[in-house]
Write an enzyme that holds these catalytic residues in place. Structure first.
Site, mmCIF file in Angstrom:
data_model
loop_
_atom_site.group_PDB
_atom_site.id
_atom_site.type_symbol
_atom_site.label_atom_id
_atom_site.label_comp_id
_atom_site.label_asym_id
_atom_site.label_seq_id
_atom_site.Cartn_x
_atom_site.Cartn_y
_atom_site.Cartn_z
ATOM 1 N N TYR A 60 0.845 -1.187 0.000
ATOM 2 C CA TYR A 60 0.000 0.000 0.000
ATOM 3 C C TYR A 60 0.883 1.240 0.000
ATOM 4 C CZ TYR A 60 -4.137 -2.777 1.399
ATOM 5 O OH TYR A 60 -5.176 -3.676 1.465
ATOM 6 N N GLY A 211 -14.895 -0.175 -3.693
ATOM 7 C CA GLY A 211 -13.584 -0.148 -4.345
ATOM 8 C C GLY A 211 -13.411 0.987 -5.314
ATOM 9 N N PRO A 215 -21.105 1.788 -3.708
ATOM 10 C CA PRO A 215 -21.311 0.503 -3.042
ATOM 11 C C PRO A 215 -22.278 -0.365 -3.837
ATOM 12 C CG PRO A 215 -21.589 2.352 -1.510
ATOM 13 C CD PRO A 215 -21.525 2.925 -2.892
#
Length: 280
Positions: A60, A211, A215
């Site tokens: 990340y 993502g 949603p």
């Protein structure tokens, strides 16, 4: 929400609404890098608001802005009871995306790198994240999960998890060592979620808010959110937590305002009518 905590691995009590660190460094894997000072502010505020479960990964980030480094800078010395989960397995490909998979021989180095970057002697929870950027299923995970089981036996890891797996891979892992958590996309595999609930294993949907897009089931969520006087994102988080006492939500953000909004979802109570509408 009547059950707000979960016993991870039987010995770590955490709040079911945690924080995902993927968006601290950048909004998407190929998006612009964010100011590290903002990420540090978000992390400190999250802990102030009661977050004690942070989900992160060594992949990340980009360049000097890395989620693990931000977590260490923001939160050390770590508060008692703060649980940090990380994932190993993916490697960055030529385009900088986590599209390749580590070999069994590379996994120890990834775990040790997470220990260093987070400033820890032992990782609370390590997932074997499998399948690159594709969906669950496919190759056996036994050889790689065995490596993590050995690192757990050596004291470098407290609990093990698996991510992006199907039922066969989940069974493989459980045959090797105890599995404390499963992290899959959303909650589409209800059979796997049920299996986790029946055996006291946490089920942690990643991308709980879609993502980067809306949603799932946005129209249904819109109706429920209107009744609750909440946002669609808050209704989505509340609906996840209402699915099962084994579900942990880890919405992530790089925005202090969005953080406050997300965490307020813990106080929403869905009615039977709300749940019925969401199931339609």
């Amino acid at each position: 929400m009547t059950i707000k905590t979960f016993s991870l691995g039987g010995d770590l009590t955490i709040n079911r609404l945690g924080f995902g660190a993927m968006r601290l460094a950048m909004g998407t894997f190929d998006g612009p890098v964010r100011a590290p000072e903002t990420g540090i502010r978000v992390l400190r505020r999250a802990v102030e608001l009661g977050v004690n479960h942070i989900d992160t990964a060594g992949f990340y980030g980009r360049g000097p802005v890395q989620a693990n480094e931000l977590i260490r800078r923001a939160l050390t010395p770590y508060r008692n009871g703060l649980v940090i989960a990380t994932k190993v397995g993916p490697l960055r490909g030529p385009k900088g995306l986590p599209s390749e998979q580590a070999t069994p021989e590379q996994l120890r180095g990834l775990v040790e790198a997470d220990l260093r970057s987070l400033g820890l002697d032992r990782l609370d929870l390590v997932y074997l994240r499998v399948g690159g950027m594709g969906g669950p299923g496919g190759k056996s995970i036994a050889e790689r999960f065995q490596v993590l089981a050995e690192l757990r036996a050596q004291g470098l890891i407290r609990h093990l998890g698996v991510s992006n797996v199907d039922a066969a891979q989940f069974a493989e892992a459980k045959a090797i060592a105890p599995v404390a958590a499963v992290q899959n996309r959303h909650t589409g595999d209800m059979a796997l979620l049920t299996a986790c609930q029946e055996t006291g294993i946490a089920y942690v949907p990643y991308f709980p808010l879609g993502g980067g897009g809306e949603p799932p089931h946005t129209e249904r969520l819109r109706k429920v959110a209107a009744r609750l006087g909440a946002t669609i994102a808050q209704a989505a988080i509340a609906s996840l937590l209402a699915m099962s006492p084994s579900v942990l939500a880890i919405p992530g953000t790089g925005s202090p305002d969005h953080l406050e909004e997300n965490l307020a979802a813990a106080d929403l109570s869905l009615t039977e009518q709300d749940l019925a509408d969401l199931r339609r």
